[in-house]
Design a protein around this motif. Structure first.
Motif, PDB file in Angstrom:
ATOM      1  N   VAL A  10       0.861  -1.178   0.000  1.00 35.29           N
ATOM      2  CA  VAL A  10       0.000   0.000   0.000  1.00 35.29           C
ATOM      3  C   VAL A  10       0.903   1.235   0.000  1.00 35.29           C
ATOM      4  O   VAL A  10       1.562   1.538   0.998  1.00 35.29           O
ATOM      5  N   ALA A  11       0.957   1.946  -1.128  1.00 32.82           N
ATOM      6  CA  ALA A  11       1.819   3.121  -1.264  1.00 32.82           C
ATOM      7  C   ALA A  11       1.038   4.367  -0.861  1.00 32.82           C
ATOM      8  O   ALA A  11      -0.035   4.634  -1.402  1.00 32.82           O
ATOM      9  N   VAL A  12       1.598   5.129   0.081  1.00 28.76           N
ATOM     10  CA  VAL A  12       0.859   6.231   0.700  1.00 28.76           C
ATOM     11  C   VAL A  12       1.507   7.586   0.419  1.00 28.76           C
ATOM     12  O   VAL A  12       2.705   7.769   0.651  1.00 28.76           O
ATOM     13  N   GLY A  13       0.710   8.522  -0.056  1.00 29.71           N
ATOM     14  CA  GLY A  13       1.132   9.906  -0.222  1.00 29.71           C
ATOM     15  C   GLY A  13       0.588  10.766   0.900  1.00 29.71           C
ATOM     16  O   GLY A  13      -0.179  10.293   1.762  1.00 29.71           O
ATOM     17  N   ALA A  14       0.964  12.046   0.910  1.00 23.84           N
ATOM     18  CA  ALA A  14       0.592  12.940   2.016  1.00 23.84           C
ATOM     19  C   ALA A  14      -0.332  14.060   1.545  1.00 23.84           C
ATOM     20  O   ALA A  14      -0.186  14.595   0.445  1.00 23.84           O
ATOM     21  N   VAL A  15      -1.269  14.419   2.420  1.00 24.94           N
ATOM     22  CA  VAL A  15      -2.144  15.568   2.192  1.00 24.94           C
ATOM     23  C   VAL A  15      -2.137  16.463   3.427  1.00 24.94           C
ATOM     24  O   VAL A  15      -1.767  16.031   4.519  1.00 24.94           O
ATOM     25  N   ASP A  16      -2.561  17.711   3.233  1.00 26.97           N
ATOM     26  CA  ASP A  16      -2.622  18.646   4.356  1.00 26.97           C
ATOM     27  C   ASP A  16      -3.997  18.608   5.009  1.00 26.97           C
ATOM     28  O   ASP A  16      -4.852  17.788   4.656  1.00 26.97           O
ATOM     29  N   THR A  37       0.479   4.982  -6.441  1.00 30.58           N
ATOM     30  CA  THR A  37      -0.148   5.597  -5.267  1.00 30.58           C
ATOM     31  C   THR A  37      -1.463   4.906  -4.970  1.00 30.58           C
ATOM     32  O   THR A  37      -2.350   4.835  -5.823  1.00 30.58           O
ATOM     33  N   THR A  38      -1.607   4.425  -3.758  1.00 27.50           N
ATOM     34  CA  THR A  38      -2.823   3.710  -3.373  1.00 27.50           C
ATOM     35  C   THR A  38      -3.765   4.603  -2.585  1.00 27.50           C
ATOM     36  O   THR A  38      -4.966   4.661  -2.861  1.00 27.50           O
ATOM     37  N   LEU A  39      -3.219   5.296  -1.591  1.00 24.70           N
ATOM     38  CA  LEU A  39      -4.006   6.155  -0.723  1.00 24.70           C
ATOM     39  C   LEU A  39      -3.182   7.371  -0.344  1.00 24.70           C
ATOM     40  O   LEU A  39      -1.955   7.383  -0.499  1.00 24.70           O
ATOM     41  N   PRO A  91      -9.064   6.123  -9.647  1.00 26.52           N
ATOM     42  CA  PRO A  91      -7.732   6.410  -9.106  1.00 26.52           C
ATOM     43  C   PRO A  91      -6.954   7.354  -9.987  1.00 26.52           C
ATOM     44  O   PRO A  91      -7.152   7.396 -11.196  1.00 26.52           O
ATOM     45  N   ASN A  92      -6.060   8.137  -9.348  1.00 27.78           N
ATOM     46  CA  ASN A  92      -5.135   8.981 -10.100  1.00 27.78           C
ATOM     47  C   ASN A  92      -3.780   8.981  -9.420  1.00 27.78           C
ATOM     48  O   ASN A  92      -3.627   8.457  -8.318  1.00 27.78           O
ATOM     49  N   ASP A  93      -2.791   9.562 -10.104  1.00 28.19           N
ATOM     50  CA  ASP A  93      -1.413   9.488  -9.626  1.00 28.19           C
ATOM     51  C   ASP A  93      -1.184  10.247  -8.332  1.00 28.19           C
ATOM     52  O   ASP A  93      -0.247   9.953  -7.594  1.00 28.19           O
ATOM     53  N   SER A  94      -2.022  11.246  -8.038  1.00 22.69           N
ATOM     54  CA  SER A  94      -1.802  12.092  -6.868  1.00 22.69           C
ATOM     55  C   SER A  94      -2.484  11.548  -5.623  1.00 22.69           C
ATOM     56  O   SER A  94      -1.885  11.505  -4.545  1.00 22.69           O
ATOM     57  N   TYR A  95      -3.749  11.160  -5.749  1.00 22.41           N
ATOM     58  CA  TYR A  95      -4.534  10.722  -4.606  1.00 22.41           C
ATOM     59  C   TYR A  95      -4.679   9.211  -4.500  1.00 22.41           C
ATOM     60  O   TYR A  95      -5.150   8.709  -3.479  1.00 22.41           O
ATOM     61  N   GLY A  96      -4.288   8.484  -5.545  1.00 21.30           N
ATOM     62  CA  GLY A  96      -4.606   7.070  -5.539  1.00 21.30           C
ATOM     63  C   GLY A  96      -6.111   6.918  -5.561  1.00 21.30           C
ATOM     64  O   GLY A  96      -6.794   7.499  -6.406  1.00 21.30           O
ATOM     65  N   TYR A  97      -6.642   6.183  -4.588  1.00 21.26           N
ATOM     66  CA  TYR A  97      -8.089   6.021  -4.489  1.00 21.26           C
ATOM     67  C   TYR A  97      -8.737   7.043  -3.558  1.00 21.26           C
ATOM     68  O   TYR A  97      -9.951   7.040  -3.381  1.00 21.26           O
ATOM     69  N   GLY A  98      -7.931   7.913  -2.946  1.00 15.57           N
ATOM     70  CA  GLY A  98      -8.497   8.945  -2.102  1.00 15.57           C
ATOM     71  C   GLY A  98      -7.845   8.999  -0.735  1.00 15.57           C
ATOM     72  O   GLY A  98      -6.803   8.379  -0.489  1.00 15.57           O
ATOM     73  N   ILE A  99      -8.473   9.769   0.157  1.00 11.72           N
ATOM     74  CA  ILE A  99      -7.962   9.971   1.512  1.00 11.72           C
ATOM     75  C   ILE A  99      -8.422   8.833   2.408  1.00 11.72           C
ATOM     76  O   ILE A  99      -9.618   8.545   2.516  1.00 11.72           O
TER      77      ILE A  99
END
Length: 458
Positions: A210-216, A231-233, A300-308
């Protein structure tokens, strides 16, 4: 804050170039009030009455965990040390692992003081690996991530948190597959160099992780969060308060996909505690299908994956997912980068800190061109070619007295040199369309973004 320190996921050392994120000490009297994530997720009223992570062990493969921190006392099990030193993992000279552990399973102290983790009843299994604050390979000199993963699995971890960067060689891949085969949820940080156009880092980019990106706090992707079809989530990773390692009362604030990865690991622990009969694959499906899609996003998209990632929605009844396939839905995910033949055998390395700083990390996998040659090599060749071609043009123009309608150099002033405009390079190949749901499983209706009251997390 005067003393800035470096922490985060994703570091690539090229000469003296070091990438990372900054963070520093936080005032002890505003720690709990500064944990905006707990408020956004409405943990006290909507999450913890359902699950707090009981009976789940989360392995933190990192710089170790300081078990004496006041918010982690009693939460840290004896673990292992693969850094070349002799310890049971409950020592941390950098602080990164301690921070991650506190976000997952911190218990706070007193009435409502200190760091509270999102899964405060989970237990932490510290698995210490080489992570040097100066980007140097630690004692032992070899990458022991595969051993660390296998150890965590064999010791009963149901979730593995890897807020770091390492390689994707055969041994790493085999160890990840071993964890998947043993019904473990493996979660990794996407990396902190997104502003440089880098793709999702390894080992997060390995299929099955599960590859995780960051949001504010507004649900916007952090500018430095690495992006790509792996990016998964995404989860909170900006202005994050966490425990430090310098004393039992040390705290930090910072940014990074390391933190967001820890929060997703905590959510996985909550789900595994509430629904122990679910397979790791079904848990991942719950995380994917319950993610909150921000307004205006098509996933899904490259920035959010499937969402928050949403603990509330992940814990809600979902019989369609629970009766679905037990297999890991990410195993069929394609990698956007060419698979390294013997990628990065060096130990994981955090970002270099400022003076006296703590660090943690996520080492970026070396960017490759389509031919498998490091990008910086091709860049040097390209620069040399430009210089040579430019020199030839200058000589020709001098011999012919200008040409092409341009005044000769030295007469009437030289024209401003125009360099050809190349399209921005795609660091992981040609742009890819949004991926279908991983594993080809049915995609459930996306969760609406926000609650109408300005909270994108529910």
């Amino acid at each position: 804050m005067s003393s800035r320190q470096v922490r985060g996921a994703a570091v690539l050392v090229l000469g003296s170039l070091l990438w990372g994120t900054t963070y520093g000490p936080a005032a002890a009297d505003n720690i709990r009030t500064g944990q905006w994530v707990i408020d956004k997720y409405e943990a006290e009223t909507k999450v913890w009455p359902i699950s707090q992570g009981d009976n789940v062990v989360v392995a933190v493969i990192d710089s170790g965990v300081s078990a004496t921190h006041q918010d982690l006392v009693g939460q840290v099990l004896p673990g292992a040390d693969f850094s070349g030193e002799q310890s049971d993992g409950r020592v941390d000279k950098i602080g990164h692992g301690t921070s991650m552990a506190s976000l997952i399973a911190g218990r706070g102290h007193g009435a409502k003081d200190g760091i509270i983790g999102l899964a405060p009843h989970a237990k932490i299994l510290p698995v210490r690996v080489n992570m040097s604050p100066l980007g140097e390979v630690g004692s032992g000199g070899e990458d022991r991530i595969p051993e660390a993963i296998r150890y965590a699995v064999d010791k009963g971890a149901k979730v593995i948190n890897m807020s770091l960067g390492g390689g994707a060689d055969k041994k790493v891949r085999e160890a990840i597959q071993y964890a998947i085969d043993k019904d473990v949820v493996v979660i990794g940080a996407s990396g902190n160099t997104g502003n440089r156009g880098t793709p999702v880092d390894y080992p997060a980019a390995v299929p099955g992780v599960v590859a995780v990106g960051a949001v504010d706090r507004d649900g916007k992707v952090w500018e430095k969060s690495n992006r790509g079809p792996e990016t998964t989530l995404v989860a909170p990773g900006v202005d994050i308060y966490s425990a430090g390692h310098q004393s039992a009362t040390d705290y930090r604030t910072g940014n990074g996909t390391s933190d967001s990865t820890a929060y997703v690991s905590a959510i996985a622990a909550l789900v595994r505690s509430k629904y122990p009969e679910l397979s790791a694959g079904q848990v991942i499906n719950r995380l994917i299908k319950s993610a909150v899609v921000p307004a205006g996003q098509q996933v899904p998209n490259d920035s959010y994956g499937y969402g928050i990632a949403s603990p509330q929605k992940a814990l809600a009844a979902n019989p369609a997912v629970d009766s679905g396939p037990k297999e890991n839905p990410l195993l069929s995910r394609a990698e956007s980068q060419r698979q390294p033949s013997s990628a990065s055998s060096a130990a994981p390395q955090p970002s270099a800190p400022a003076s006296g700083a703590t660090a943690g990390g996520n080492q970026a996998a070396e960017a490759k061109s389509d031919g498998g040659v490091p990008v910086y090599v091709w860049a040097g060749v390209g620069l040399l070619a430009v210089v040579v071609v430019g020199g030839v043009i200058v000589l020709v123009r001098r011999n012919k007295g200008g040409g092409g309608g341009q005044p000769p150099y030295g007469g009437g002033g030289a024209p401003q040199q125009q360099f050809p405009q190349y399209p921005p390079q795609q660091p992981y190949g040609a742009p890819q369309p949004p991926q279908p749901p991983y594993g080809g499983h049915q995609q459930y209706p996306p969760q609406p973004g926000g609650d109408g009251g300005g909270n994108p997390y529910r």
